[in-house]
Design a protein around this motif. Structure first.
Motif, PDB file in Angstrom:
ATOM      1  N   ASP A 199       0.830  -1.208   0.000  1.00  0.00           N
ATOM      2  CA  ASP A 199       0.000   0.000   0.000  1.00  0.00           C
ATOM      3  C   ASP A 199       0.865   1.258   0.000  1.00  0.00           C
ATOM      4  OD1 ASP A 199       0.875   0.237   2.605  1.00  0.00           O
ATOM      5  OD2 ASP A 199      -1.069  -0.030   3.540  1.00  0.00           O
ATOM      6  N   ALA A 200       0.498   2.247   0.726  1.00  0.00           N
ATOM      7  CA  ALA A 200       1.146   3.561   0.678  1.00  0.00           C
ATOM      8  C   ALA A 200       2.558   3.594   1.284  1.00  0.00           C
ATOM      9  CB  ALA A 200       0.268   4.591   1.381  1.00  0.00           C
ATOM     10  N   SER A 201       2.982   2.547   1.965  1.00  0.00           N
ATOM     11  CA  SER A 201       4.283   2.596   2.633  1.00  0.00           C
ATOM     12  C   SER A 201       5.472   2.294   1.716  1.00  0.00           C
ATOM     13  CB  SER A 201       4.295   1.651   3.837  1.00  0.00           C
ATOM     14  OG  SER A 201       4.061   0.334   3.418  1.00  0.00           O
ATOM     15  N   VAL A 202       5.227   1.781   0.533  1.00  0.00           N
ATOM     16  CA  VAL A 202       6.292   1.548  -0.448  1.00  0.00           C
ATOM     17  C   VAL A 202       5.831   2.087  -1.800  1.00  0.00           C
ATOM     18  CG1 VAL A 202       7.378  -0.452   0.663  1.00  0.00           C
ATOM     19  CG2 VAL A 202       5.468  -0.812  -0.885  1.00  0.00           C
ATOM     20  N   PRO A 203       6.769   2.521  -2.644  1.00  0.00           N
ATOM     21  CA  PRO A 203       6.354   3.125  -3.912  1.00  0.00           C
ATOM     22  C   PRO A 203       5.794   2.150  -4.945  1.00  0.00           C
ATOM     23  CG  PRO A 203       8.742   3.186  -3.690  1.00  0.00           C
ATOM     24  CD  PRO A 203       8.197   2.640  -2.410  1.00  0.00           C
ATOM     25  N   PHE A 204       6.095   0.853  -4.813  1.00  0.00           N
ATOM     26  CA  PHE A 204       5.657  -0.128  -5.807  1.00  0.00           C
ATOM     27  C   PHE A 204       5.031  -1.339  -5.122  1.00  0.00           C
ATOM     28  CE2 PHE A 204       9.426   2.055  -7.458  1.00  0.00           C
ATOM     29  CZ  PHE A 204       8.870   2.677  -8.560  1.00  0.00           C
ATOM     30  N   GLN A 205       4.206  -2.061  -5.872  1.00  0.00           N
ATOM     31  CA  GLN A 205       3.589  -3.286  -5.370  1.00  0.00           C
ATOM     32  C   GLN A 205       4.637  -4.395  -5.238  1.00  0.00           C
ATOM     33  OE1 GLN A 205       0.196  -3.876  -4.553  1.00  0.00           O
ATOM     34  NE2 GLN A 205       0.191  -1.647  -4.642  1.00  0.00           N
ATOM     35  N   PHE A 206       4.363  -5.342  -4.357  1.00  0.00           N
ATOM     36  CA  PHE A 206       5.225  -6.510  -4.194  1.00  0.00           C
ATOM     37  C   PHE A 206       4.888  -7.558  -5.250  1.00  0.00           C
ATOM     38  CE2 PHE A 206       5.770  -4.705  -0.011  1.00  0.00           C
ATOM     39  CZ  PHE A 206       7.068  -5.058   0.338  1.00  0.00           C
ATOM     40  N   ASP A 207       5.875  -8.346  -5.626  1.00  0.00           N
ATOM     41  CA  ASP A 207       5.683  -9.483  -6.521  1.00  0.00           C
ATOM     42  C   ASP A 207       5.766 -10.757  -5.694  1.00  0.00           C
ATOM     43  OD1 ASP A 207       5.529  -8.510  -9.343  1.00  0.00           O
ATOM     44  OD2 ASP A 207       7.394  -7.538  -8.740  1.00  0.00           O
ATOM     45  N   ILE A 208       4.853 -11.670  -5.955  1.00  0.00           N
ATOM     46  CA  ILE A 208       4.843 -12.953  -5.250  1.00  0.00           C
ATOM     47  C   ILE A 208       5.712 -13.943  -6.026  1.00  0.00           C
ATOM     48  CG2 ILE A 208       3.424 -14.890  -4.470  1.00  0.00           C
ATOM     49  CD1 ILE A 208       1.050 -12.885  -4.318  1.00  0.00           C
ATOM     50  N   HIS A 209       6.676 -14.531  -5.333  1.00  0.00           N
ATOM     51  CA  HIS A 209       7.531 -15.558  -5.936  1.00  0.00           C
ATOM     52  C   HIS A 209       7.069 -16.955  -5.545  1.00  0.00           C
ATOM     53  CE1 HIS A 209      10.471 -12.813  -7.638  1.00  0.00           C
ATOM     54  NE2 HIS A 209      10.219 -12.069  -6.577  1.00  0.00           N
ATOM     55  N   ALA A 210       6.489 -17.069  -4.338  1.00  0.00           N
ATOM     56  CA  ALA A 210       5.944 -18.352  -3.897  1.00  0.00           C
ATOM     57  C   ALA A 210       4.909 -18.090  -2.813  1.00  0.00           C
ATOM     58  CB  ALA A 210       7.046 -19.263  -3.365  1.00  0.00           C
ATOM     59  N   MET A 211       3.871 -18.918  -2.826  1.00  0.00           N
ATOM     60  CA  MET A 211       2.830 -18.886  -1.796  1.00  0.00           C
ATOM     61  C   MET A 211       2.664 -20.342  -1.371  1.00  0.00           C
ATOM     62  SD  MET A 211       0.842 -16.789  -0.126  1.00  0.00           S
ATOM     63  CE  MET A 211       0.749 -15.284  -1.093  1.00  0.00           C
ATOM     64  N   ILE A 212       3.164 -20.683  -0.197  1.00  0.00           N
ATOM     65  CA  ILE A 212       3.269 -22.068   0.225  1.00  0.00           C
ATOM     66  C   ILE A 212       2.287 -22.353   1.360  1.00  0.00           C
ATOM     67  CG2 ILE A 212       4.853 -23.839   1.091  1.00  0.00           C
ATOM     68  CD1 ILE A 212       7.062 -21.618   0.129  1.00  0.00           C
ATOM     69  N   TYR A 213       1.328 -23.227   1.104  1.00  0.00           N
ATOM     70  CA  TYR A 213       0.397 -23.636   2.155  1.00  0.00           C
ATOM     71  C   TYR A 213       1.113 -24.601   3.090  1.00  0.00           C
ATOM     72  CZ  TYR A 213      -3.330 -25.751   4.758  1.00  0.00           C
ATOM     73  OH  TYR A 213      -4.105 -26.200   5.785  1.00  0.00           O
ATOM     74  N   SER A 214       0.889 -24.424   4.381  1.00  0.00           N
ATOM     75  CA  SER A 214       1.498 -25.315   5.360  1.00  0.00           C
ATOM     76  C   SER A 214       0.537 -25.540   6.522  1.00  0.00           C
ATOM     77  CB  SER A 214       2.795 -24.707   5.892  1.00  0.00           C
ATOM     78  OG  SER A 214       3.331 -25.477   6.953  1.00  0.00           O
ATOM     79  N   GLU A 215       0.544 -26.757   7.045  1.00  0.00           N
ATOM     80  CA  GLU A 215      -0.229 -27.069   8.251  1.00  0.00           C
ATOM     81  C   GLU A 215       0.383 -26.379   9.462  1.00  0.00           C
ATOM     82  OE1 GLU A 215      -3.102 -28.910   8.613  1.00  0.00           O
ATOM     83  OE2 GLU A 215      -3.198 -29.019   6.425  1.00  0.00           O
ATOM     84  N   ASP A 216       1.672 -26.046   9.359  1.00  0.00           N
ATOM     85  CA  ASP A 216       2.370 -25.322  10.434  1.00  0.00           C
ATOM     86  C   ASP A 216       3.116 -24.136   9.817  1.00  0.00           C
ATOM     87  OD1 ASP A 216       3.655 -24.415  12.701  1.00  0.00           O
ATOM     88  OD2 ASP A 216       4.998 -26.144  12.879  1.00  0.00           O
ATOM     89  N   ALA A 217       2.366 -23.154   9.376  1.00  0.00           N
ATOM     90  CA  ALA A 217       2.963 -21.987   8.728  1.00  0.00           C
ATOM     91  C   ALA A 217       3.912 -21.223   9.655  1.00  0.00           C
ATOM     92  CB  ALA A 217       1.872 -21.065   8.171  1.00  0.00           C
ATOM     93  N   PRO A 218       3.567 -21.012  10.933  1.00  0.00           N
ATOM     94  CA  PRO A 218       4.529 -20.316  11.800  1.00  0.00           C
ATOM     95  C   PRO A 218       5.846 -21.082  11.933  1.00  0.00           C
ATOM     96  CG  PRO A 218       2.362 -20.351  12.833  1.00  0.00           C
ATOM     97  CD  PRO A 218       2.296 -21.255  11.632  1.00  0.00           C
ATOM     98  N   GLY A 219       5.760 -22.400  11.993  1.00  0.00           N
ATOM     99  CA  GLY A 219       6.972 -23.220  12.088  1.00  0.00           C
ATOM    100  C   GLY A 219       7.830 -23.110  10.837  1.00  0.00           C
ATOM    101  N   LEU A 220       7.195 -23.184   9.664  1.00  0.00           N
ATOM    102  CA  LEU A 220       7.931 -23.057   8.406  1.00  0.00           C
ATOM    103  C   LEU A 220       8.568 -21.679   8.286  1.00  0.00           C
ATOM    104  CD1 LEU A 220       8.821 -24.031   5.621  1.00  0.00           C
ATOM    105  CD2 LEU A 220       6.544 -23.374   4.753  1.00  0.00           C
ATOM    106  N   GLU A 221       7.791 -20.658   8.593  1.00  0.00           N
ATOM    107  CA  GLU A 221       8.336 -19.299   8.543  1.00  0.00           C
ATOM    108  C   GLU A 221       9.537 -19.176   9.474  1.00  0.00           C
ATOM    109  OE1 GLU A 221       6.669 -14.768   9.061  1.00  0.00           O
ATOM    110  OE2 GLU A 221       6.272 -16.216  10.662  1.00  0.00           O
ATOM    111  N   ASN A 222       9.417 -19.702  10.685  1.00  0.00           N
ATOM    112  CA  ASN A 222      10.502 -19.636  11.666  1.00  0.00           C
ATOM    113  C   ASN A 222      11.749 -20.372  11.171  1.00  0.00           C
ATOM    114  OD1 ASN A 222      11.616 -18.888  14.220  1.00  0.00           O
ATOM    115  ND2 ASN A 222      11.242 -20.979  14.930  1.00  0.00           N
TER     116      ASN A 222
END
Length: 137
Positions: free
Chosen positions: A43-66
C-alpha cells in the motif's frame, strides 16, 4: 483448535523498485486469501507493489516461517527488529531451504515489477524528450 491456528501460507515476495535485487520478504499469513496480505503490504508505505515468488500452504505456517528465518538470520537486512522479515538471499537459496522441509513449492523466478518497469520506461522517455527539446534550442 490449536492446530487450526497454525495452518496458513508462507509467502516469498520481492519489491525490486523499493529494495533492489535479491531482497526477499519471507512472511506468513493465516488469511483465506493470502494475496490480500501481499496487496496490503504494497500500500502507501512503499512506492511499488510486491511481486509474489511463492505462496506455500502449510499445516504449520509459523513453524515453516521460523525455520526459514533461522536459516537466513545472518542475511537479515534489519538486525535490530525481528518483525522486519527482509533477507538478502537468492531465490534459489530459499527454494533449497523449502525443499529441505519436504514441501513442494512452485516459484516464479522473474518478478513482474510492472509498476517499477513502467515507471522506468516513462522516466526514460521523459529524459529523451527533454534532451530532444534541449538539442532543438
Amino acid at each position: 483448535m490449536a492446530q487450526q491456528t497454525k495452518r496458513g501460507h508462507v509467502y516469498i515476495i520481492s519489491n525490486i523498485g523499493s529494495f533492489g535485487e535479491q531482497v526477499y520478504k519471507i512472511g506468513m499469513t493465516r488469511r483465506l486469501e493470502p494475496e490480500d496480505r501481499v496487496r496490503e503490504l504494497g500500500d502507501a508505505s512503499v512506492p511499488f507493489q510486491f511481486d509474489i515468488h511463492a505462496m506455500i500452504y502449510s499445516e504449520d505456517a509459523p513453524g515453516l516461517e521460523n525455520e526459514l528465518h533461522k536459516a537466513f538470520s545472518p542475511r537479515k537486512l534489519n538486525m535490530l527488529n525481528p518483525r522486519k522479515e527482509f533477507f538478502k538471499v537468492t531465490l534459489e537459496e530459499i527454494e533449497q531451504e523449502i525443499k529441505k522441509t519436504g514441501l513442494n513449492a512452485e516459484f516464479i523466478r522473474m518478478p513482474e515489477a510492472m509498476e517499477y518497469r513502467e515507471s522506468i520506461s516513462i522516466l526514460a522517455s521523459m529524459k529523451t524528450k527533454q534532451e530532444h527539446e534541449k538539442d532543438e534550442r
